[in-house]
Design a protein around this motif. Structure first.
Motif, short mmCIF file in Angstrom:
data_model
loop_
_atom_site.label_atom_id
_atom_site.label_comp_id
_atom_site.label_asym_id
_atom_site.label_seq_id
_atom_site.Cartn_x
_atom_site.Cartn_y
_atom_site.Cartn_z
N PHE B 331 24.85 -8.66 29.41
CA PHE B 331 26.09 -8.55 28.64
C PHE B 331 25.86 -8.49 27.13
N HIS B 332 24.63 -8.86 26.72
CA HIS B 332 24.33 -8.82 25.28
C HIS B 332 24.12 -7.39 24.80
N MET B 333 24.01 -6.45 25.73
CA MET B 333 23.56 -5.11 25.34
C MET B 333 24.64 -4.25 24.70
N ILE B 334 24.31 -3.71 23.56
CA ILE B 334 25.20 -2.73 22.93
C ILE B 334 24.34 -1.54 22.49
N ALA B 335 24.41 -0.47 23.26
CA ALA B 335 23.67 0.74 22.90
C ALA B 335 24.59 1.61 22.06
N ASP B 336 24.06 2.11 20.96
CA ASP B 336 24.88 2.92 20.03
C ASP B 336 23.89 3.77 19.23
N ASP B 337 23.12 4.60 19.94
CA ASP B 337 21.97 5.25 19.31
C ASP B 337 21.74 6.67 19.81
N VAL B 338 21.01 7.41 19.03
CA VAL B 338 20.51 8.71 19.48
C VAL B 338 19.20 8.45 20.21
N ALA B 352 13.15 3.42 30.66
CA ALA B 352 12.19 2.75 29.77
C ALA B 352 10.82 3.42 29.76
N TRP B 353 10.25 3.69 30.92
CA TRP B 353 8.88 4.23 30.86
C TRP B 353 8.87 5.69 30.48
N ASP B 354 9.94 6.43 30.89
CA ASP B 354 10.06 7.82 30.42
C ASP B 354 10.01 7.86 28.90
N LEU B 355 10.77 6.96 28.30
CA LEU B 355 10.91 6.98 26.84
C LEU B 355 9.56 6.78 26.15
N ALA B 356 8.72 5.95 26.73
CA ALA B 356 7.39 5.74 26.14
C ALA B 356 6.58 7.04 26.19
N SER B 363 5.50 12.54 19.11
CA SER B 363 4.66 12.23 17.95
C SER B 363 3.90 13.47 17.45
N VAL B 364 3.83 14.50 18.30
CA VAL B 364 3.20 15.75 17.86
C VAL B 364 4.01 16.37 16.72
N VAL B 365 5.35 16.19 16.77
CA VAL B 365 6.20 16.83 15.76
C VAL B 365 6.94 15.86 14.84
N ASP B 366 7.18 14.62 15.28
CA ASP B 366 8.03 13.73 14.48
C ASP B 366 7.62 12.27 14.71
N ILE B 367 6.66 11.82 13.94
CA ILE B 367 6.11 10.47 14.11
C ILE B 367 7.19 9.40 13.89
N ASP B 368 8.04 9.61 12.90
CA ASP B 368 9.06 8.60 12.60
C ASP B 368 10.04 8.42 13.75
N PHE B 369 10.49 9.54 14.30
CA PHE B 369 11.41 9.45 15.44
C PHE B 369 10.70 8.80 16.63
N ALA B 370 9.43 9.16 16.86
CA ALA B 370 8.67 8.56 17.96
C ALA B 370 8.61 7.04 17.80
N LYS B 371 8.36 6.58 16.58
CA LYS B 371 8.29 5.14 16.33
C LYS B 371 9.65 4.47 16.58
N ARG B 372 10.70 5.14 16.14
CA ARG B 372 12.04 4.56 16.35
C ARG B 372 12.37 4.45 17.83
N GLN B 373 11.93 5.45 18.60
CA GLN B 373 12.21 5.42 20.03
C GLN B 373 11.44 4.30 20.72
N ILE B 374 10.24 4.01 20.24
CA ILE B 374 9.47 2.89 20.81
C ILE B 374 10.17 1.57 20.47
N VAL B 411 0.91 6.13 19.03
CA VAL B 411 1.69 6.66 17.90
C VAL B 411 1.18 6.07 16.57
N TYR B 412 0.78 4.81 16.62
CA TYR B 412 0.21 4.17 15.43
C TYR B 412 -1.04 4.92 14.96
#
Lengths: 102, 719
Positions: B331-338, B352-356, B363-374, B411-412
């Motif tokens: 119940f604590h969960m509030i998803a509000d993201d791209v 969860a594992w797909d996202l990893a 990370s081949v094209v957008d390291i920052d977005f990859a980090k945010r998704q992790i 990604v690091y």
């Protein structure tokens, strides 16, 4: 083969799912003639969820670029990496861009 | 939101969204029945291109549903091409391109190509609407759309939203503007009164059924479309230009329009050229570009307020109740993201594992977005206070393989080498949260404290003899080789992260040492010899072990990906990594020396056992077992297919594995195509097909072994 060559062999086989073979056919599209031959279809790719264990045809969800998109990373890594650079340059060789390769 | 609706003048409804069969309608589960392609996108979305193929003859909605209903689990799926609706190429290729002149100034070009033998008319309805928030949160201001005249009389709609600000959508030519409200047609759906006369299918009802009163004559609302009717000659192409912008312009659709689109197109070409190694063929470069474009197109806004959802389902999360409702402990969960979604049609929710894995590719094209998704699922509004990471919307409490730590270190490193900076804060933040997650795994999923991880769904849907998310028909429990391997890999990744941080912050040294010991304990457990161990010396393979209530145990001899995964828990350790933390290296080695029996079963490691370039190694599988497993894995009659490593050995084609329990026979045979059962929705199959993510893990482990062995380990491939 050493294990780099084995790894590259597996990566090449994975990429082959999407690439045109000697007959100009892409295994991912299996027996679907339109996708194999029509110029307005044949170079548009779908990244399926999983692939036929014997002939590579795409199965399951058809736009799961999701984790099937990892193939882009494999093409990129093995496109720039050679075994000796990796063995003595280590990780830098994997993660660096081609022109910065150590 | 903006999208393009179409009508061929013959269908009973506008083509406003992609059509597909639901889970119960399809013979292999849900399936989209359309042809659409994500052709291009830059990571900033400065340029995007999409293609949709729309038939000129009536779209065979009924035929698809009826024919699929008659087909069984052993039949192929009935695809749109099979219906014959594309015969004689009587269809339109509808290309939609987006090019940004500025972050909030988007040029839109819709190109209509008639591939058929005769001229044909297409109705094109570029549609702009607001997500309905006003019904759910009535106290918040309601956004609005209204007809406007742009500079020099250009046809336009003015959009106003309290948070997003003011935008104008300009339309080429002089199409009729249609307005309605983005409100559910309750009367039609539920038989209850509508809140307003103008509902979300108002535009459909006006265009298709000619209902004059379905649209608002005041030309205001929360959903609007411009109605174009375009006749396109055989083989010809027509285009419509639009512009959605927050800034004023004299000539929004003027001469500069095509120039800007072309410029963005060229920049996209240059971008992909720059990231594609020169050794990659043109065909492979196209595969790479479309794969990455597809990933970038599959970002999606995802919103779920779990507490509100539970409330709607009659559950008060803080009071006990007998009502069985999923996700009540979330119940604590509030998803509000791209979020990067697996498949926006079939899997429009995160996993969860797909996202990893997505983060690796992105990370081949957008390291920052990859980090945010992790980081995303580790945020406090997602991760459970127990440390568990939510699996996916239909059951957050399910368990996915723990690959976040691997994605993190990957990604690091990518960023480290690409940008020359080490983002230790990223690493520290993730490490802290993943420590909680690791604790959850160890405490919740290891019932006897033996470091063997049993039970539960763990990806790989139908790979096992039994449904892994249900109680066993035999009673007892299952010790799963893959689960133990996943945790061992997780442990190695955490150790590597801790090493990296400890080089800058000695506080992390103790934590790192703990992960080293934890790894040895897990390795000891999976590698035990005798009835309890998962390694079968005779077959040279790892199997799941079924532990029965009477205390006996038996290996389930299915040669599957489950038995290959122990191979994946392998990490080579650079000399420089050890030298950066000499005290820690010493400490780990001291602790190991006091427990030499732990070292018996894993890959030889430590002083005197260094590989090429003085690398060390941590691996579940020793050299002898590595060779024996690879012997099967690289055998084309077993795992090695022309297209990657199979999820199940082909050996089982002639030798299905059969297990009898409680008068019932459980059978696992080689099944290279689709699933023949309804297990896990019936649309996934891990009994033979090739799956990309586990192949990537195998490739990773081979690279680590190679870094250690170099040419000192060779094997025949294919065998």
């Amino acid at each position: 083969m050493n294990l780099f060559e084995v790894a590259r062999e597996i990566a090449n086989r994975l990429a082959r799912i999407f690439l045109r073979d000697e007959a100009g056919r892409r295994p991912v599209y299996g027996g679907t003639d339109k996708f194999q031959h029509d110029p307005h279809w044949r170079d548009h790719l779908l990244f399926y969820e999983y692939f036929h264990g014997d002939n590579g045809a795409g199965l399951g969800a058809s736009h799961q670029t999701g984790w099937t998109g990892v193939v882009a990373g494999l093409i990129e890594i093995f496109g720039k990496l050679d075994a000796q650079a990796f063995l003595y340059g280590g990780r830098e060789a994997i993660f660096g861009r081609e022109n910065e390769r150590v | 939101m903006f999208s393009v609706a179409l009508w061929n003048g013959k269908d009973p409804i506008l083509k406003e969204r992609l059509f597909g069969l639901t889970y119960s309608e399809g013979n292999h589960g849900e399936d989209v029945k359309e042809y659409y392609f994500y052709l291009d996108s830059t990571p900033t979305h400065s340029y995007m291109k999409y293609l949709y193929k729309y038939p000129q003859n009536p779209y065979p909605y009924g035929d698809l549903v009826e024919t699929s209903r008659r087909r069984g689990r052993n039949d192929w799926e009935y695809e749109l091409l099979d219906t014959g609706v594309f015969n004689q190429n009587r269809y339109f290729d509808v290309f939609v391109e987006y090019a940004k002149a500025a972050p909030a100034d988007i040029l839109i070009k819709i190109s209509l190509c008639n591939r058929g033998p005769e001229a044909a008319t297409l109705h094109v309805l570029p549609t702009l609407w607001f997500r309905n928030t006003w019904t759910w949160w009535p106290d918040q201001p309601k956004p609005s759309l209204r007809a406007a005249k742009g500079e020099r009389g250009v046809c336009a709609v003015a959009a106003s939203h309290a948070e997003l600000g003011n935008f104008t959508l300009y339309f080429q030519g002089n199409p009729q503007l249609l307005f309605t409200e983005n409100e559910t047609n309750n009367e039609w759906v539920f038989g209850t009164p509508n809140r307003t006369q103008y509902v979300k299918d108002g535009i459909n009802n006006y265009v298709v059924a000619g209902k004059q009163d379905a649209i608002d004559p005041n030309e205001t609302g929360t959903k609007t479309a411009a109605h174009y009717q375009v006749e396109v000659g055989a083989g010809a192409t027509s285009a419509i230009c639009l512009r959605l912008t927050d800034s004023a312009s004299d000539a929004p659709l003027g001469d500069r329009f095509e120039e800007i689109v072309e410029q963005r197109r060229r920049e996209a070409d240059a971008f992909y050229q720059a990231i594609t190694p020169t050794g990659v063929s043109e065909d492979a470069a196209n595969v790479m570009r479309q794969a990455l474009a597809g990933m970038l197109w599959s970002k999606q806004f995802f919103m779920l307020d779990a507490d509100k959802w539970l409330e709607e389902h009659g559950v008060d999360a803080l009071r006990s109740s007998n009502r069985q409702v999923r996700n009540r402990e979330w119940f604590h969960m509030i998803a509000d993201d791209v979020i990067s979604m697996p498949d926006k049609w079939e899997y429009p929710w995160f996993a969860a594992w797909d996202l990893a894995f997505h983060a690796l590719a992105l990370s081949v094209v957008d390291i920052d977005f990859a980090k945010r998704q992790i980081n995303l699922l580790l945020d406090q509004v997602y991760q459970n206070p127990t440390g568990q990471i939510p699996a996916y919307e239909w059951n957050f409490s399910d368990v996915n393989p723990p690959v976040h730590a691997w994605a993190t270190i990957f990604v690091y490193r990518t960023e480290q080498i690409f940008r020359g900076t080490s983002d230790l804060n990223f690493l520290k933040g993730v490490f802290g949260k993943l420590s909680a997650n690791f604790g959850w795994w160890v405490n919740r999923k290891d019932r006897f404290g033996k470091s063997l991880f049993e039970g539960g769904f763990l990806g790989l849907d139908n790979i096992g003899v039994f449904d892994r998310s249900a109680p066993l028909p035999t009673g007892g429990y299952l010790e799963q080789a893959d689960r133990t391997a996943w945790v061992a890999l997780f442990c190695q990744n955490m150790l590597e992260i801790a090493f990296e941080i400890a080089a800058h912050d000695p506080v992390y040294e103790d934590l790192a040492a703990n992960y080293a010991i934890e790894f040895l304990l897990i390795a000891r457990a999976i590698n035990g010899i005798g009835p309890e161990g998962m390694w079968d010396e005779e077959d040279g393979f790892y199997y799941d072990v079924l532990c029965l209530p009477d205390g006996s145990a038996t290996r389930l001899k299915v040669r599957s990906m489950v038995g290959l995964l122990p191979l994946c828990a392998t990490t080579a350790i650079e000399k420089s990594q050890r030298e950066a933390v000499p005290r820690l290296t010493q400490q780990v080695w001291e602790r190991i020396r006091r427990m030499p029996e732990l070292l018996e079963s894993i890959h030889a490691t430590g002083p005197g056992q260094l590989g090429v370039a003085e690398r060390g190694i941590l691996g579940l599988v020793n050299e002898n077992r590595l060779r024996r497993i690879l012997t099967r894995m690289l055998d084309e009659n077993e795992f090695l297919s022309p297209y990657g490593i199979r999820s199940l050995s082909r050996y089982h084609a002639e030798h299905p594995y059969v297990f009898s329990a409680g008068g019932q026979e459980y059978r696992v045979g080689y099944l290279p195509a689709e699933s023949d059962t309804g297990m896990f929705g019936g649309n996934s199959n891990w009994r033979g097909p090739v799956w990309m993510p586990v192949n990537a893990l195998i490739i990773r482990s081979l690279m680590h072994y190679f870094a250690y062995y170099g040419d000192n380990f060779r094997i025949e491939c294919p065998r």
